[in-house]
Design a protein around this motif. Structure first.
Motif, PDB file in Angstrom:
ATOM      1  N   GLY A 164      -3.674   2.758   7.910  1.00 11.78           N
ATOM      2  CA  GLY A 164      -2.509   2.536   7.060  1.00 11.78           C
ATOM      3  C   GLY A 164      -1.965   1.164   7.362  1.00 11.78           C
ATOM      4  O   GLY A 164      -2.562   0.399   8.134  1.00 11.78           O
ATOM      5  N   SER A 165      -0.815   0.857   6.766  1.00  7.63           N
ATOM      6  CA  SER A 165      -0.258  -0.481   6.990  1.00  7.63           C
ATOM      7  C   SER A 165       0.233  -0.671   8.412  1.00  7.63           C
ATOM      8  O   SER A 165       0.248  -1.791   8.904  1.00  7.63           O
ATOM      9  N   SER A 166       0.638   0.408   9.079  1.00  5.90           N
ATOM     10  CA  SER A 166       1.145   0.231  10.439  1.00  5.90           C
ATOM     11  C   SER A 166       0.057  -0.391  11.310  1.00  5.90           C
ATOM     12  O   SER A 166       0.283  -1.397  11.977  1.00  5.90           O
TER      13      SER A 166
ATOM     14  N   HIS B  45       9.930  -2.279   7.847  1.00 10.08           N
ATOM     15  CA  HIS B  45       9.559  -0.907   8.223  1.00 10.08           C
ATOM     16  C   HIS B  45       9.547  -0.815   9.755  1.00 10.08           C
ATOM     17  O   HIS B  45       9.298  -1.811  10.437  1.00 10.08           O
TER      18      HIS B  45
ATOM     19  N   VAL C  39       8.555  -9.233   3.646  1.00  9.55           N
ATOM     20  CA  VAL C  39       8.202  -7.959   3.020  1.00  9.55           C
ATOM     21  C   VAL C  39       8.140  -8.095   1.502  1.00  9.55           C
ATOM     22  O   VAL C  39       9.054  -8.639   0.879  1.00  9.55           O
TER      23      VAL C  39
ATOM     24  N   GLY D 161       8.564  -5.858  -1.077  1.00 11.29           N
ATOM     25  CA  GLY D 161       8.998  -4.512  -1.466  1.00 11.29           C
ATOM     26  C   GLY D 161       9.457  -3.729  -0.253  1.00 11.29           C
ATOM     27  O   GLY D 161       8.661  -3.043   0.391  1.00 11.29           O
TER      28      GLY D 161
ATOM     29  N   THR E 236      11.118  -0.966   2.204  1.00 10.03           N
ATOM     30  CA  THR E 236      11.168   0.483   2.184  1.00 10.03           C
ATOM     31  C   THR E 236      12.552   0.972   1.744  1.00 10.03           C
ATOM     32  O   THR E 236      12.680   2.071   1.220  1.00 10.03           O
TER      33      THR E 236
ATOM     34  N   ASP F 192       4.043  -8.347   4.648  1.00  8.31           N
ATOM     35  CA  ASP F 192       3.896  -6.895   4.612  1.00  8.31           C
ATOM     36  C   ASP F 192       3.980  -6.471   3.146  1.00  8.31           C
ATOM     37  O   ASP F 192       5.061  -6.309   2.590  1.00  8.31           O
TER      38      ASP F 192
ATOM     39  N   ALA G  97       2.755  -3.683   2.005  1.00  8.04           N
ATOM     40  CA  ALA G  97       2.371  -2.264   2.022  1.00  8.04           C
ATOM     41  C   ALA G  97       2.620  -1.617   0.665  1.00  8.04           C
ATOM     42  O   ALA G  97       1.736  -0.986   0.091  1.00  8.04           O
TER      43      ALA G  97
ATOM     44  N   SER H  35      -0.951  -1.156   1.820  1.00  5.73           N
ATOM     45  CA  SER H  35      -1.295   0.270   1.968  1.00  5.73           C
ATOM     46  C   SER H  35      -2.077   0.683   0.732  1.00  5.73           C
ATOM     47  O   SER H  35      -1.488   0.897  -0.330  1.00  5.73           O
TER      48      SER H  35
ATOM     49  N   HIS I 204      -3.235   3.422   0.259  1.00  2.52           N
ATOM     50  CA  HIS I 204      -2.824   4.781  -0.117  1.00  2.52           C
ATOM     51  C   HIS I 204      -1.455   4.804  -0.809  1.00  2.52           C
ATOM     52  O   HIS I 204      -0.950   5.867  -1.125  1.00  2.52           O
ATOM     53  N   LYS I 205      -0.881   3.634  -1.041  1.00  4.38           N
ATOM     54  CA  LYS I 205       0.305   3.592  -1.906  1.00  4.38           C
ATOM     55  C   LYS I 205      -0.187   3.224  -3.308  1.00  4.38           C
ATOM     56  O   LYS I 205      -0.918   4.005  -3.891  1.00  4.38           O
TER      57      LYS I 205
HETATM   58  C1  LIG Z   1       4.879   2.246   3.936  1.00  2.00           C
HETATM   59  C2  LIG Z   1       5.215   0.966   4.539  1.00  2.00           C
HETATM   60  C3  LIG Z   1       4.729   0.622   5.809  1.00  2.00           C
HETATM   61  C4  LIG Z   1       3.925   1.570   6.636  1.00  2.00           C
HETATM   62  O1  LIG Z   1       2.718   1.787   6.004  1.00  2.00           O
HETATM   63  P1  LIG Z   1       1.748   3.019   6.349  1.00  2.00           P
HETATM   64  O2  LIG Z   1       0.620   2.747   5.418  1.00  2.00           O
HETATM   65  O3  LIG Z   1       2.505   4.250   6.020  1.00  2.00           O
HETATM   66  O4  LIG Z   1       1.384   2.908   7.782  1.00  2.00           O
HETATM   67  C5  LIG Z   1       5.028  -0.620   6.300  1.00  2.00           C
HETATM   68  N1  LIG Z   1       5.778  -1.490   5.595  1.00  2.00           N
HETATM   69  C6  LIG Z   1       6.274  -1.197   4.369  1.00  2.00           C
HETATM   70  C7  LIG Z   1       7.086  -2.210   3.646  1.00  2.00           C
HETATM   71  C8  LIG Z   1       6.016   0.051   3.806  1.00  2.00           C
HETATM   72  O5  LIG Z   1       6.515   0.342   2.592  1.00  2.00           O
END
Ligand SMILES: *Cc1c(COP(=O)(O)O)cnc(C)c1O
Length: 461
Positions: free
Chosen positions: A120-122, A159, A204, A206, A208, A239, A241, A269, A271-272
């Motif tokens: 994932g993005s983490s 995040h 970032v 977008g 969270t 980021d 994500a 991500s 998966h987003k």
């Molecule tokens: C969802 C998100 C993350 C974490 O991503 P994962 O894929 O859930 O690990 C990090 N940064 C932002 C801005 C996010 O929206």
């Protein structure tokens, strides 16, 4: 056989007694197994207590893919992504996916974007920042300067995984706070915090919290000036994500990516809005030269020689193959169409909510399809949003309420993420349920309003 005994530490479903009758320990592996269909039924039944993924507006993560994708995933469930020598074509597809993402993010033609798919993005952010820590250390060593106090600069709008990186990898976090009227990182916030020990600035695409986009172009321009004046060559890690698969289609002219020279690495991500089931993210570096070679491990014990840059070893290959499937299946035009629909639905939801006259929008649904609401009337108690969140849950909707980060923590928001499966019809239903929830919360508040006090002392009838 022993009779069924129900204690809080045991699972004893009565229907299962058609197949067998004994209790099953809850927190230990049972001594004996059970028939496959019964085990599957038990698991399914327990999962009934989970929320419905389609109504989960809290999450950015994909909850629906085409049946062809589901079938493909089933077929490749038994392939370990790390076995590059055994599954060379899976490995080749992994490389193509990373390259396609690098090109989508405008890596220059003469560069070779490299990177890796992650869980994932983490993980992707950790790997991106770790590379910048190494590159910074090498730059310092080349100048004969100490490299023992690295820092990374980002806004309080990041995040939690950013803070996690700083703690796990021993880098000082220099966090620019938000303000009550600005919920993103600003060039001024960066200027006050960077120095010769800054390994990178995090931006970032977008957030969270509100779905807003940090002013990446302006921050890059600031870092160019820092380079001219002080000589510090500070890269940006974006980021992306949530926004990495939205902005290239919703606002293709916005230069937030490798079109900016300062941007050396990006995570997304998949998966987003890459529209793949969890868990897959990607970190991509603008060019192979941005990834220090010391971090790429050459592994030979699975046969052949494989190079590997990841925190994990074994992992599922299905998400990578599903991302490749989506790229082939949808193409740029398919993603553009889907993102267009998502944005339209977010806009529609926003208009419906505006019509209620009780909320103010933070953020901007033209950026990322997030509807972040705060109460329009500042005299209304902020817990109203929590009550609304709870009341909507009664109808199955999952919409979180939370405070913004410092120094905007006085502002509470209720947030809904609009995903592909959130149709116009669901938007309509959600708006209606929100209106009903609001009426209910208002009603309860009137009923429970404390009575006008009279002169009698408390506790005397
Ligand atoms: C969802 C998100 C993350 C974490 O991503 P994962 O894929 O859930 O690990 C990090 N940064 C932002 C801005 C996010 O929206």
């Amino acid at each position: 056989m022993k009779p069924i005994r129900q204690t809080d530490a045991e699972l004893a479903p009565t229907y299962a007694s058609r197949d067998f009758a004994r209790s099953i320990p809850r927190d230990r592996v049972p001594h004996e197994g059970m028939p496959a269909d019964v085990a599957a039924r038990l698991v399914r039944d327990e999962l009934l207590l989970d929320g419905n993924p389609a109504l989960n507006l809290a999450s950015f993560v994909t909850t629906w893919m085409e049946p062809e994708a589901d079938r493909l995933a089933m077929e490749v469930l038994n392939k370990n992504l790390i076995d590059q020598d055994e599954y060379p074509q899976t490995d080749e597809i992994h490389r193509r996916v990373v390259s396609m993402i690098g090109r989508l993010f405008h890596a220059p033609d003469d560069a070779t974007p490299v990177g890796t798919c992650t869980v994932g993005s983490s993980e992707a952010i950790m790997l991106g920042l770790l590379a910048h820590k190494w590159a910074w250390r090498k730059r310092r060593a080349a100048q004969g300067l100490p490299a023992d106090r690295p820092n990374v600069v980002f806004g309080a709008d990041v995040h939690t995984c950013w803070e996690k990186f700083t703690r796990y990898f021993d880098v000082e976090a220099r966090v620019a706070p938000l303000s009550p009227d600005c919920h993103v990182l600003t060039p001024e916030g960066v200027a006050e915090r960077v120095d010769e020990n800054t390994i990178a600035v995090g931006c970032v695409l977008g957030t969270t919290f509100t779905g807003q986009i940090d002013p990446i172009g302006a921050i890059a321009a600031l870092l160019d000036r820092v380079r001219q004046r002080q000589g510090w060559d500070i890269p940006i890690h974006v980021d992306a994500a949530s926004g990495g698969f939205v902005v290239p289609f919703a606002d293709p002219d916005l230069a937030w990516d490798f079109r900016l020279e300062r941007v050396r690495s990006i995570n997304v991500s998949n998966h987003k809005f890459g529209l793949v089931y969890p868990g897959i993210g990607t970190v991509v570096f603008r060019d192979a030269s941005d990834l220090p070679e010391e971090l790429v491990f050459k592994i030979s014990y699975l046969g052949g020689e494989m190079s590997n840059y990841s925190l994990n070893f074994s992992r599922a290959s299905a998400p990578v193959l599903l991302q490749y499937y989506n790229f082939l299946r949808l193409g740029m035009s398919g993603y553009a169409r889907i993102v267009g629909n998502i944005m339209d639905n977010a806009q529609y939801l926003q208009e419906r909510i505006d019509a209620l006259g009780r909320f103010r929008h933070l953020g901007d649904t033209r950026a990322i399809p997030v509807v972040a609401l705060t109460l329009a009337d500042p005299s209304e108690p902020p817990e109203t949003l929590d009550l609304l969140s709870e009341t909507l849950r009664e109808r199955g909707w999952i919409v979180p309420a939370y405070p913004l980060p410092a120094n905007a923590q006085e502002i509470r928001v209720l947030r809904a993420v609009v995903r592909e499966n959130f149709s116009r019809d669901l938007a309509e239903l959600f708006a209606r349920d929100l209106e009903a929830a609001l009426a209910k919360v208002d009603r309860l508040r009137t009923v429970h309003r404390p009575p006008v006090s009279d002169d009698r002392p408390h506790g005397v009838c």
